[in-house]
Every structure is written in structure tokens, then in C-alpha cells.
Scaffold this motif. Structure first.
Motif, mmCIF file in Angstrom:
data_model
loop_
_atom_site.group_PDB
_atom_site.id
_atom_site.type_symbol
_atom_site.label_atom_id
_atom_site.label_comp_id
_atom_site.label_asym_id
_atom_site.label_seq_id
_atom_site.Cartn_x
_atom_site.Cartn_y
_atom_site.Cartn_z
ATOM 1 N N GLN A 32 0.824 -1.196 0.000
ATOM 2 C CA GLN A 32 0.000 0.000 0.000
ATOM 3 C C GLN A 32 0.868 1.261 0.000
ATOM 4 O O GLN A 32 0.579 2.235 -0.695
ATOM 5 N N LYS A 33 1.945 1.235 0.771
ATOM 6 C CA LYS A 33 2.821 2.405 0.849
ATOM 7 C C LYS A 33 3.507 2.660 -0.494
ATOM 8 O O LYS A 33 3.665 3.806 -0.925
ATOM 9 N N LYS A 34 3.917 1.579 -1.163
ATOM 10 C CA LYS A 34 4.543 1.739 -2.486
ATOM 11 C C LYS A 34 3.562 2.388 -3.464
ATOM 12 O O LYS A 34 3.952 3.261 -4.256
ATOM 13 N N GLN A 35 2.282 1.935 -3.398
ATOM 14 C CA GLN A 35 1.299 2.491 -4.323
ATOM 15 C C GLN A 35 1.066 3.973 -4.046
ATOM 16 O O GLN A 35 0.996 4.784 -4.969
ATOM 17 N N VAL A 36 0.976 4.316 -2.744
ATOM 18 C CA VAL A 36 0.685 5.705 -2.369
ATOM 19 C C VAL A 36 1.868 6.618 -2.658
ATOM 20 O O VAL A 36 1.712 7.719 -3.204
ATOM 21 N N MET A 37 3.078 6.172 -2.303
ATOM 22 C CA MET A 37 4.242 7.054 -2.363
ATOM 23 C C MET A 37 5.023 6.961 -3.676
ATOM 24 O O MET A 37 5.814 7.851 -3.977
ATOM 25 N N ILE A 38 4.808 5.887 -4.446
ATOM 26 C CA ILE A 38 5.574 5.718 -5.686
ATOM 27 C C ILE A 38 4.646 5.555 -6.892
ATOM 28 O O ILE A 38 4.771 6.275 -7.881
ATOM 29 N N GLY A 39 3.709 4.582 -6.784
ATOM 30 C CA GLY A 39 2.874 4.273 -7.953
ATOM 31 C C GLY A 39 2.101 5.468 -8.471
ATOM 32 O O GLY A 39 2.148 5.785 -9.670
ATOM 33 N N ASP A 40 1.393 6.165 -7.576
ATOM 34 C CA ASP A 40 0.598 7.323 -8.008
ATOM 35 C C ASP A 40 1.482 8.435 -8.563
ATOM 36 O O ASP A 40 1.123 9.115 -9.526
ATOM 37 N N ALA A 99 8.390 25.479 -15.635
ATOM 38 C CA ALA A 99 7.871 25.156 -14.301
ATOM 39 C C ALA A 99 7.528 23.679 -14.187
ATOM 40 O O ALA A 99 7.817 23.024 -13.171
ATOM 41 N N LEU A 100 6.907 23.138 -15.249
ATOM 42 C CA LEU A 100 6.562 21.720 -15.228
ATOM 43 C C LEU A 100 7.812 20.845 -15.212
ATOM 44 O O LEU A 100 7.869 19.825 -14.529
ATOM 45 N N GLN A 101 8.832 21.263 -15.981
ATOM 46 C CA GLN A 101 10.073 20.487 -16.020
ATOM 47 C C GLN A 101 10.753 20.467 -14.647
ATOM 48 O O GLN A 101 11.292 19.445 -14.220
ATOM 49 N N ALA A 102 10.695 21.613 -13.970
ATOM 50 C CA ALA A 102 11.275 21.674 -12.620
ATOM 51 C C ALA A 102 10.509 20.750 -11.664
ATOM 52 O O ALA A 102 11.101 20.085 -10.805
ATOM 53 N N GLU A 103 9.190 20.716 -11.820
ATOM 54 C CA GLU A 103 8.389 19.838 -10.961
ATOM 55 C C GLU A 103 8.722 18.365 -11.212
ATOM 56 O O GLU A 103 8.797 17.558 -10.285
ATOM 57 N N ILE A 104 8.924 18.054 -12.485
ATOM 58 C CA ILE A 104 9.295 16.675 -12.837
ATOM 59 C C ILE A 104 10.612 16.295 -12.173
ATOM 60 O O ILE A 104 10.766 15.200 -11.615
ATOM 61 N N ASN A 105 11.590 17.204 -12.251
ATOM 62 C CA ASN A 105 12.895 16.914 -11.645
ATOM 63 C C ASN A 105 12.768 16.690 -10.140
ATOM 64 O O ASN A 105 13.407 15.800 -9.569
ATOM 65 N N GLY A 106 11.942 17.551 -9.519
ATOM 66 C CA GLY A 106 11.748 17.395 -8.077
ATOM 67 C C GLY A 106 11.070 16.074 -7.729
ATOM 68 O O GLY A 106 11.439 15.398 -6.761
ATOM 69 N N MET A 107 10.080 15.687 -8.514
ATOM 70 C CA MET A 107 9.384 14.434 -8.248
ATOM 71 C C MET A 107 10.281 13.227 -8.515
ATOM 72 O O MET A 107 10.203 12.213 -7.822
ATOM 73 N N THR A 108 11.129 13.358 -9.551
ATOM 74 C CA THR A 108 12.061 12.270 -9.841
ATOM 75 C C THR A 108 12.981 12.024 -8.651
ATOM 76 O O THR A 108 13.233 10.872 -8.257
ATOM 77 N N GLU A 109 13.492 13.106 -8.083
ATOM 78 C CA GLU A 109 14.366 12.976 -6.905
ATOM 79 C C GLU A 109 13.594 12.409 -5.714
ATOM 80 O O GLU A 109 14.105 11.554 -4.981
ATOM 81 N N GLN A 110 12.367 12.872 -5.522
ATOM 82 C CA GLN A 110 11.550 12.381 -4.413
ATOM 83 C C GLN A 110 11.255 10.895 -4.563
ATOM 84 O O GLN A 110 11.328 10.131 -3.589
ATOM 85 N N ILE A 111 10.921 10.484 -5.777
ATOM 86 C CA ILE A 111 10.637 9.064 -6.027
ATOM 87 C C ILE A 111 11.888 8.219 -5.796
ATOM 88 O O ILE A 111 11.832 7.133 -5.218
ATOM 89 N N SER A 112 13.023 8.742 -6.251
ATOM 90 C CA SER A 112 14.274 8.012 -6.043
ATOM 91 C C SER A 112 14.569 7.826 -4.565
ATOM 92 O O SER A 112 14.924 6.726 -4.114
ATOM 93 N N ASN A 113 14.394 8.883 -3.789
ATOM 94 C CA ASN A 113 14.632 8.800 -2.345
ATOM 95 C C ASN A 113 13.628 7.875 -1.671
ATOM 96 O O ASN A 113 13.992 7.070 -0.806
ATOM 97 N N SER A 114 12.352 7.993 -2.072
ATOM 98 C CA SER A 114 11.324 7.139 -1.476
ATOM 99 C C SER A 114 11.580 5.675 -1.803
ATOM 100 O O SER A 114 11.415 4.795 -0.958
ATOM 101 N N THR A 115 11.998 5.407 -3.045
ATOM 102 C CA THR A 115 12.276 4.028 -3.453
ATOM 103 C C THR A 115 13.388 3.425 -2.604
ATOM 104 O O THR A 115 13.289 2.287 -2.124
ATOM 105 N N LYS A 116 14.478 4.197 -2.411
ATOM 106 C CA LYS A 116 15.597 3.696 -1.612
ATOM 107 C C LYS A 116 15.189 3.485 -0.167
ATOM 108 O O LYS A 116 15.524 2.459 0.439
ATOM 109 N N ASN A 117 14.464 4.438 0.405
ATOM 110 C CA ASN A 117 14.073 4.338 1.814
ATOM 111 C C ASN A 117 13.126 3.165 2.056
ATOM 112 O O ASN A 117 13.274 2.405 3.018
ATOM 113 N N ILE A 118 12.135 3.016 1.165
ATOM 114 C CA ILE A 118 11.170 1.930 1.344
ATOM 115 C C ILE A 118 11.848 0.582 1.130
ATOM 116 O O ILE A 118 11.591 -0.380 1.859
#
Length: 243
Positions: free
Chosen positions: A157-165, A193-212
Motif C-alpha cells: 500500500q505504501k509503495k502504491q501511495v508514495m511511488i505508484g501514483d 515550471a513543469l520540467q522543474a516539478e518533474i525533476n523534483g518528483m524524480t528525486e523524491q521518487i528516487s529517495n522514497s524508493t531507496k528508503n522503502i
């Protein structure tokens, strides 16, 4: 604090979804916590029975199984607490282990302390036997496997909420940014602005993936180590010189 709380911490961005997942998670049935036997700090009392206080700190001792990977000491203690809370009626492996750990200061080897604990308990409970001990180990292994099943559900469930979506959202943003890039120059700011958001989300997903991935590995290793410990308890008890 439950075992889940050691590995699952809701953040602001996914709190509602994680809480909903928690509500929908499989619920395990709690057996009544009933501790029976003789007091850990008292000699066996043949004139009456006293409740045994099952101490998770004592139960953590005497593990002869080395972990094969990173293990959470807090989760190990919480697992013992869960077993203590679901303690079966009458004396069993928990009371035996609790007694044996309280005898550590005597300097006796583990097997002798188990045998001494067995004698103390059987003096009050004539029907107490090795078969009772072994059956209780199997029951407690089943309880731990319930925690494993619930934990795996929560991780999914956490993977779906924090990564899948977020992956789905990021893909939509990439498609939109590609379309905006082809439009006139006045839309350039929106694209950036959208490209910057993508970069930020990419980093967040990478960090979340490693932590989980790390937390899940620790959780699985902890469960494996804990089950190995209980299996080893079964082997030790099987070899005791008792009837």
C-alpha cells in the motif's frame, strides 16, 4: 506503538491514503493475553499459583541465531511484546523462556536454565510437558507470520501511495511538457515550471524508493531472524532432558 509504526510513518502528502490503506488492511484476531505460572522472581509455590509477568526485555536474551541481514532491535522487542500480549493460557514457551532468562546470573548454560525453568513450572502444573512447549512455539510462529502478512500488505500500500501514483502523475506531466515545448514562446515559462516539478518528483521518487526498499529489507530480515530464533527455540526445547 504497534509493529507497523516502526516501519510505516505517514507524511503529509500521502497521509490520507496511507490511513485508508491501514483501515483496509487484514485484521488479525487477538488472543486474550493471559499469563499464568509462577512469579519470575519467586521460587515455585506449590501452595498456590501466581501470575507470570512476561518481560519482552528478558525474552530478547539467549538468542542463538545470528541474523543474515540488518535487523531492527525495536521490531524484535515489539514482536516479543506482541507474543506476550497474545500469551496462550497456562505455562508455555514464553513462561519457560522468561524463567530461563531470569536465571542468567547463575552462570548456567542455556539448556540447564531451560531445564531448571521447566522443573519450576512443572512443579506447579503437573500437566506441563515438552509437547506443550513445542506446540506453543508453533502457535507463536503462526502469530509472527500474521505480522509478516500484514506488514507485506502495508508495504504494498505504501509503495502504491508514495511511488505508484507519483509515477503515473510524472508520466502525465512529461507528456504535457512535450506538448507545451512545441507551442509558442509565451508558454515557455509554463514548460520550465513543469520540467522543474518533474525533476523534483524524480528525486523524491528516487529517495522514497531507496528508503522503502531499505525498510522492507529490514522488516523481512527481522521477521526471518525472529522465525529462525523461534525455530531454534524449538530445536533447543526438543533436545531438553525432560519429559
Amino acid at each position: 506503538m504497534g509493529l507497523r509504526d516502526l516501519f510505516f510513518k505517514d507524511d503529509d502528502s500521502g497521509k490520507g491514503k496511507v490511513e485508508k490503506a491501514k483501515e483496509n488492511a487484514p485484521q488479525q484476531k487477538q488472543a486474550p493475553a493471559q499469563n499464568t505460572g509462577a512469579s519470575t522472581n519467586a521460587a515455585p509455590n506449590t501452595g498456590g499459583q501466581q501470575d507470570v509477568h512476561i518481560n519482552p526485555d528478558l525474552l530478547l536474551k539467549d538468542s542463538t541465531v545470528s541474523p543474515s541481514g540488518e535487523v531492527s532491535d525495536s521490531a524484535m522487542k515489539q514482536l516479543w511484546q506482541i507474543l506476550a500480549d497474545r500469551n496462550l493460557p497456562g505455562p508455555d514457551m514464553l513462561e519457560l523462556k522468561n524463567f530461563a532468562a531470569s536465571l542468567e546470573s547463575t552462570g548456567m548454560p542455556l539448556e540447564k536454565r531451560y531445564e531448571a525453568a521447566f522443573l519450576m513450572l512443572s512443579s506447579q502444573y503437573p500437566n506441563f510437558s515438552k509437547a506443550t512447549l513445542l506446540a506453543s512455539v508453533d502457535t507463536y510462529i503462526g502469530y509472527v507470520k500474521e505480522e509478516l502478512q500484514n506488514g507485506r500488505y502495508q508495504f504494498n500500500q505504501k509503495k502504491q501511495v508514495m511511488i505508484g501514483d507519483q509515477l503515473e502523475k510524472m508520466e502525465r506531466l512529461k507528456q504535457e511538457s512535450a506538448a507545451i515545448k512545441a507551442q509558442i514562446e509565451e508558454l515557455q515559462k509554463k514548460y520550465d515550471a513543469l520540467q522543474a516539478e518533474i525533476n523534483g518528483m524524480t528525486e523524491q521518487i528516487s529517495n522514497s524508493t531507496k528508503n522503502i526498499a531499505h525498510d522492507e529489507e529490514v522488516f523481512n530480515n527481522t521477521i526471518d531472524h525472529f522465525i529462525d530464533s523461534l525455530e531454534n527455540e524449538k530445536v533447543v526445547i526438543s533436545n531438553l532432558n525432560i519429559k
